[in-house]
Scaffold this motif. Structure first.
Motif, PDB file in Angstrom:
ATOM      1  N   LEU A  71      38.340  53.560  74.622  1.00 22.22           N
ATOM      2  CA  LEU A  71      36.980  54.079  74.812  1.00 22.22           C
ATOM      3  C   LEU A  71      36.867  55.023  76.007  1.00 22.22           C
ATOM      4  O   LEU A  71      35.765  55.326  76.445  1.00 22.22           O
ATOM      5  N   ARG A  72      37.988  55.517  76.492  1.00 26.11           N
ATOM      6  CA  ARG A  72      37.932  56.484  77.588  1.00 26.11           C
ATOM      7  C   ARG A  72      37.105  57.704  77.179  1.00 26.11           C
ATOM      8  O   ARG A  72      36.287  58.211  77.945  1.00 26.11           O
ATOM      9  N   TRP A  73      37.326  58.201  75.974  1.00 25.66           N
ATOM     10  CA  TRP A  73      36.559  59.359  75.496  1.00 25.66           C
ATOM     11  C   TRP A  73      35.067  59.062  75.530  1.00 25.66           C
ATOM     12  O   TRP A  73      34.258  59.950  75.839  1.00 25.66           O
ATOM     13  N   SER A  74      34.687  57.844  75.216  1.00 25.03           N
ATOM     14  CA  SER A  74      33.271  57.486  75.197  1.00 25.03           C
ATOM     15  C   SER A  74      32.693  57.486  76.608  1.00 25.03           C
ATOM     16  O   SER A  74      31.613  58.039  76.849  1.00 25.03           O
ATOM     17  N   ARG A  75      33.414  56.859  77.552  1.00 25.74           N
ATOM     18  CA  ARG A  75      32.923  56.846  78.934  1.00 25.74           C
ATOM     19  C   ARG A  75      32.736  58.252  79.461  1.00 25.74           C
ATOM     20  O   ARG A  75      31.820  58.527  80.234  1.00 25.74           O
ATOM     21  N   GLU A  76      33.611  59.160  79.057  1.00 27.23           N
ATOM     22  CA  GLU A  76      33.572  60.515  79.604  1.00 27.23           C
ATOM     23  C   GLU A  76      32.609  61.429  78.852  1.00 27.23           C
ATOM     24  O   GLU A  76      32.016  62.327  79.457  1.00 27.23           O
ATOM     25  N   GLN A  77      32.442  61.216  77.533  1.00 31.42           N
ATOM     26  CA  GLN A  77      31.704  62.193  76.736  1.00 31.42           C
ATOM     27  C   GLN A  77      30.474  61.621  76.036  1.00 31.42           C
ATOM     28  O   GLN A  77      29.455  62.296  75.931  1.00 31.42           O
ATOM     29  N   GLU A  78      30.565  60.412  75.541  1.00 36.63           N
ATOM     30  CA  GLU A  78      29.536  59.885  74.643  1.00 36.63           C
ATOM     31  C   GLU A  78      29.347  58.385  74.913  1.00 36.63           C
ATOM     32  O   GLU A  78      29.787  57.540  74.146  1.00 36.63           O
ATOM     33  N   PRO A  79      28.713  58.042  76.048  1.00 34.11           N
ATOM     34  CA  PRO A  79      28.686  56.645  76.494  1.00 34.11           C
ATOM     35  C   PRO A  79      27.906  55.700  75.592  1.00 34.11           C
ATOM     36  O   PRO A  79      28.049  54.494  75.701  1.00 34.11           O
ATOM     37  N   VAL A  80      27.067  56.249  74.713  1.00 31.89           N
ATOM     38  CA  VAL A  80      26.363  55.440  73.721  1.00 31.89           C
ATOM     39  C   VAL A  80      26.530  56.150  72.383  1.00 31.89           C
ATOM     40  O   VAL A  80      26.112  57.293  72.235  1.00 31.89           O
ATOM     41  N   PHE A  81      27.171  55.486  71.424  1.00 31.19           N
ATOM     42  CA  PHE A  81      27.383  56.146  70.135  1.00 31.19           C
ATOM     43  C   PHE A  81      27.222  55.136  69.009  1.00 31.19           C
ATOM     44  O   PHE A  81      27.362  53.923  69.202  1.00 31.19           O
ATOM     45  N   TYR A  82      26.937  55.648  67.836  1.00 33.63           N
ATOM     46  CA  TYR A  82      26.789  54.795  66.656  1.00 33.63           C
ATOM     47  C   TYR A  82      28.109  54.769  65.888  1.00 33.63           C
ATOM     48  O   TYR A  82      28.687  55.809  65.583  1.00 33.63           O
ATOM     49  N   SER A  83      28.581  53.555  65.583  1.00 36.18           N
ATOM     50  CA  SER A  83      29.817  53.389  64.828  1.00 36.18           C
ATOM     51  C   SER A  83      29.483  53.052  63.374  1.00 36.18           C
ATOM     52  O   SER A  83      29.042  51.932  63.083  1.00 36.18           O
ATOM     53  N   PRO A  84      29.696  53.984  62.454  1.00 37.48           N
ATOM     54  CA  PRO A  84      29.375  53.691  61.048  1.00 37.48           C
ATOM     55  C   PRO A  84      30.287  52.621  60.448  1.00 37.48           C
ATOM     56  O   PRO A  84      29.878  51.888  59.552  1.00 37.48           O
ATOM     57  N   LYS A  85      31.525  52.508  60.934  1.00 37.62           N
ATOM     58  CA  LYS A  85      32.424  51.482  60.403  1.00 37.62           C
ATOM     59  C   LYS A  85      31.964  50.080  60.785  1.00 37.62           C
ATOM     60  O   LYS A  85      32.193  49.125  60.052  1.00 37.62           O
ATOM     61  N   LEU A  86      31.326  49.974  61.946  1.00 38.29           N
ATOM     62  CA  LEU A  86      30.902  48.669  62.434  1.00 38.29           C
ATOM     63  C   LEU A  86      29.428  48.394  62.157  1.00 38.29           C
ATOM     64  O   LEU A  86      29.014  47.249  61.980  1.00 38.29           O
TER      65      LEU A  86
END
Length: 799
Positions: A71-86
């Motif tokens: 989740l490094r990419w998330s911390r840096e770019q998109e800290p809150v995102f929707y996961s369609p798989k989950l």
């Protein structure tokens, strides 16, 4: 020292109906996006789902190998995102995760034990056949019922009560080490780290210590059933085992009712039921029996295995602990941060709300990833380094935070410390078996290796040379480690006269090892006698082997600077904490105004060096009494040329802050450090500026110290916890909160850093910190509990 302001409304603000304009919030999504002409998948709010978010799968791939790295990419770019798989919103940054933990009304824990994978009808029928009825526990219960039960059942978790278990934990650990000491090779998980926590858990709960292998099977099935992704065929077998676990828990509970006066948390709960039948119900006890068997041992077993793998992979750190057992409490805490057993928890939004710039609709499910939060560089300096000297490592979120923080955290700490103390003392030469493959039970929330093979030469066991080793041990206080225990020793390489009244110290590791990386604005805590002084790092950020600090001799100080000037010499050892950064340089602005007064140049020179390297537009304005009393003048002239503006007052040159700030370019970020009068003047000029434009670092705590002879006592209501705490005149709010077991992170404890900030609900605060601006004080929505107090009456806090 102050840090950039964090908007307390960033997380958990309920949105009124009229304030929710719909999917795209004015036609713009905060993250992600699609190329023109494409038809991307959309989140529940109508925003395009980014490629990274669409690919995220917590049950396999990178997340199972290393969730924080995944989740490094998330911390840096998109800290809150929707996961369609989950089908969940995923939250990855520290401040967001912590704020969600704090607000369990907007973010309900009611789904924490809900099966994350849809269950087949056949599996449901199987569970029904066993009358499976797992309901509310301390983990997934809403207020006010949660705090009522938590208060009723808390006593066995107090340090005084936990101390009764310490001898048993040490005895068990020694017995298990005895079994393997002469073997030379062992699977620590199978032969020690699973069974001891399970035995301790059963002892703590008051459950008979029998059927260990069966209980391990039950525990694994419960984890897979709740947080895993079994196939439809596997679900029936898992449900069969979970059903048997439910029946087992019920039978043990009934046996306990026949003898409720025996030791253990569950008999304690049965006794409490007589006094509080509406709070401690039959259904609740049955659910807690089953959940407690899992929670009280599985997380400790996984955390211990993670710890030994980490430390044995970092051999120098292992050796340090072998030589200095006093490092064990902080080493355990750092391992819990770096690779804790609890990866994530789940919450559900009870209202339309917001996390950062992302609108979260009512009913949204959230996966809040504490493992990612624990690697957030916005809170932890060098988060991807294992640093057993890290002095804010107890800020980790592995135990959760707020009213749902793990009640058993101090029992887990006790066990892990004893495991580490016994094995580093008796098998210091132990090492990982090379080329082994580590596997993990696939699930979203809990993590530890299935096996951990180690080896050693039994002939080299220290106890063969010195049998007295078997009787030695190190006693550790129960609870979080003290920050003073995390200090590292460094050698003074050089003492250099930087200017009149200023010396620069160059520090290095005594063994010549690399030092932790640091960022501009970071400081060290230097221990001088009974005092700790903070000095900003001002050397070469690219030099991995030295730290540099500059110290002004202050005749009005408490003796720390005089001690350094008079007594510190090359080759002496000094104790330091850090590095840590509460004055962090935000690197995304278009231009920068750097303002320094006197010794306040120390963090500014490092910022200037960094901005030059980044190719940014910046200017340095440096005021002092005379050039010969101003540090780093030649270095600044050499490296920053025309960007440097000097104001030696003895030459009649004065720093005109009004003109300087009036002419600042739009989008400029202002960083300032220096005497109080300079910073106070600058803060007054900044009252009409946009939020986050001014960043200041104070290096004086004048006015924040407690004077019991002049203080008044008052009460503090903890609205989320349902407690009222009295704060006497000789105690800070922070000290009073800790005395009743309420964890509030802190750092400087002098009102300089902002770490101990809490949200204020009601009451009039006597603000004594150096963090909040005048406008923030006028809002009366937050306070620093290390120094600020009530003006009168009572304060109500969101804790």
């Amino acid at each position: 020292m102050t840090q950039p302001r964090i908007d307390t409304a960033r997380v958990g603000t309920a949105l009124p109906e009229a304030a929710n304009p719909g999917p795209l919030q004015g036609g713009r999504c905060p993250f992600g996006g699609a190329s023109p002409g494409s038809a991307p998948a959309l989140s529940p709010t109508g925003c395009p789902i980014s490629a990274n978010a669409a690919a995220f799968d917590p049950f396999e791939g990178p997340y199972q190998v290393d969730p924080a790295e995944a989740l490094r990419w998330s911390r840096e770019q998109e800290p809150v995102f929707y996961s369609p798989k989950l089908g969940y919103w995923v939250v990855s940054r520290y401040e967001d995760v912590k704020a969600i933990f704090r607000d369990n009304r907007v973010f309900s824990p009611s789904i924490a034990l809900e099966k994350i994978t849809p269950v087949s009808q056949a599996a449901q029928d199987t569970l029904k056949r066993y009358n499976y009825g797992m309901n509310r526990t301390l983990v997934n219960e809403d207020e006010p019922a949660h705090m009522e039960r938590r208060r009723a059942l808390m006593e066995p978790f107090t340090p005084e009560e936990l101390a009764h278990h310490e001898g048993m934990v040490r005895r068990l650990t020694r017995e298990y080490v005895d079994r393997i000491a002469d073997k030379g090779r062992a699977d620590l998980v199978d032969e020690m780290l699973w069974e001891i926590p399970l035995t301790v858990a059963l002892h703590f709960l008051g459950v008979p210590e029998e059927d260990m292998d069966t209980l391990r099977t039950y525990s694994i099935a419960h984890t897979v059933n709740t947080w895993g992704r079994p196939s439809p065929e596997e679900q029936v077998a898992v449900a069969e085992t979970v059903g048997k676990f439910w029946q087992y828990a019920g039978k043990v509970l009934e046996k306990m009712r026949q003898d409720p006066d025996r030791h253990g948390w569950m008999p304690y709960g049965i006794r409490k039921q007589k006094d509080l039948p509406e709070v401690v119900t039959d259904s609740y006890l049955h659910s807690m029996m089953m959940a407690g068997i899992v929670a009280a041992h599985e997380t400790t077993a996984h955390a211990s295995a993670n710890m030994f793998r980490l430390l044995l992979e970092n051999r120098e750190i292992w050796q340090e602990i072998c030589e200095n057992p006093s490092l064990i409490p902080n080493a355990v805490e750092e391992c819990l941060r770096y690779s804790g057993s609890v990866v994530a928890w789940r919450r559900i939004a009870t209202v339309d709300t917001r996390i950062g710039d992302v609108e979260i609709p009512k009913g949204s499910k959230l996966l809040i990833v504490s493992a990612s939060a624990n690697h957030d560089g916005r809170h932890f300096e060098n988060p991807d380094e294992l640093d057993i000297y890290r002095d804010n490592t107890t800020d980790h979120l592995t135990f959760g935070y707020g009213s749902h923080q793990c009640m058993g955290k101090n029992l887990a700490r006790m066990e892990m410390r004893i495991f580490l103390e016994e094995l580093t003392r008796r098998l210091p030469h132990m090492e990982l078996v090379p080329n082994q493959t580590f596997t993990y039970l696939p699930n979203t929330s809990f993590r530890g290796p299935d096996h951990l093979w180690v080896q050693w030469d039994p002939a080299a066991n220290p106890e063969r040379r010195d049998p007295a080793i078997l009787e030695r041990f190190t006693a550790f206080p129960i609870g979080a480690p003290a920050k003073r225990d995390a200090a590292r020793q460094l050698r003074v390489r050089e003492v250099h006269a930087e200017a009149n009244g200023i010396v620069r110290l160059t520090l290095e590791d005594p063994r010549g090892r690399r030092l932790p990386r640091w960022s501009p604005g970071a400081h060290l805590d230097v221990t001088i006698g009974d005092y700790v002084r903070k000095y900003s790092l001002c050397g070469d950020q690219d030099d991995p082997y030295t730290f540099q600090i500059a110290v002004l001799r202050d005749p009005q100080g408490r003796g720390g600077s005089a001690f350094i000037h008079e007594r510190i010499r090359p080759d002496m050892l000094v104790r330091i904490g850090g590095p840590k950064n509460h004055f962090r340089l935000e690197e995304g602005a278009s231009s920068y105004l750097l303002v320094a007064g006197g010794i306040g140049i120390t963090p500014i020179v490092a910022m200037a060096d960094r901005l030059k390297r980044l190719g940014k537009d910046y200017a340095i304005h440096y005021a002092g009494r005379a050039l010969e009393t101003m540090a780093f003048v030649e270095r600044l002239r050499r490296d920053h040329g025309e960007r440097l503006h000097l104001y030696p007052s003895c030459e009649g040159r004065r720093l005109d802050l009004e003109a300087l700030t009036r002419d600042a370019k739009p989008g400029t970020q202002v960083y300032a450090c220096g005497p109080e009068r300079l910073l106070t003047h600058l803060e007054r000029l900044a009252e009409g500026w946009p939020d986050g434009m001014l960043h200041v670092e104070h290096f004086s705590s004048a006015g924040t110290q407690l004077d019991p002879s002049r203080e008044i006592g008052f009460d503090v209501e903890l609205r989320d916890s349902g407690l009222t705490v009295h704060v006497p005149p000789d105690q800070t709010v922070l000290q009073a909160l800790r005395a009743v077991g309420v964890d509030v992170p802190s750092d400087c404890e002098e009102g300089l850093c902002g770490t101990c900030e809490v949200n204020l609900i009601e009451g009039e605060v006597d603000h004594r910190d150096k963090v909040l601006t005048q406008s923030e004080r006028a809002e009366n929505r937050r306070m620093m509990v290390c120094c600020s107090r009530a003006r009168s009456g009572k304060l109500s806090l969101a804790l």
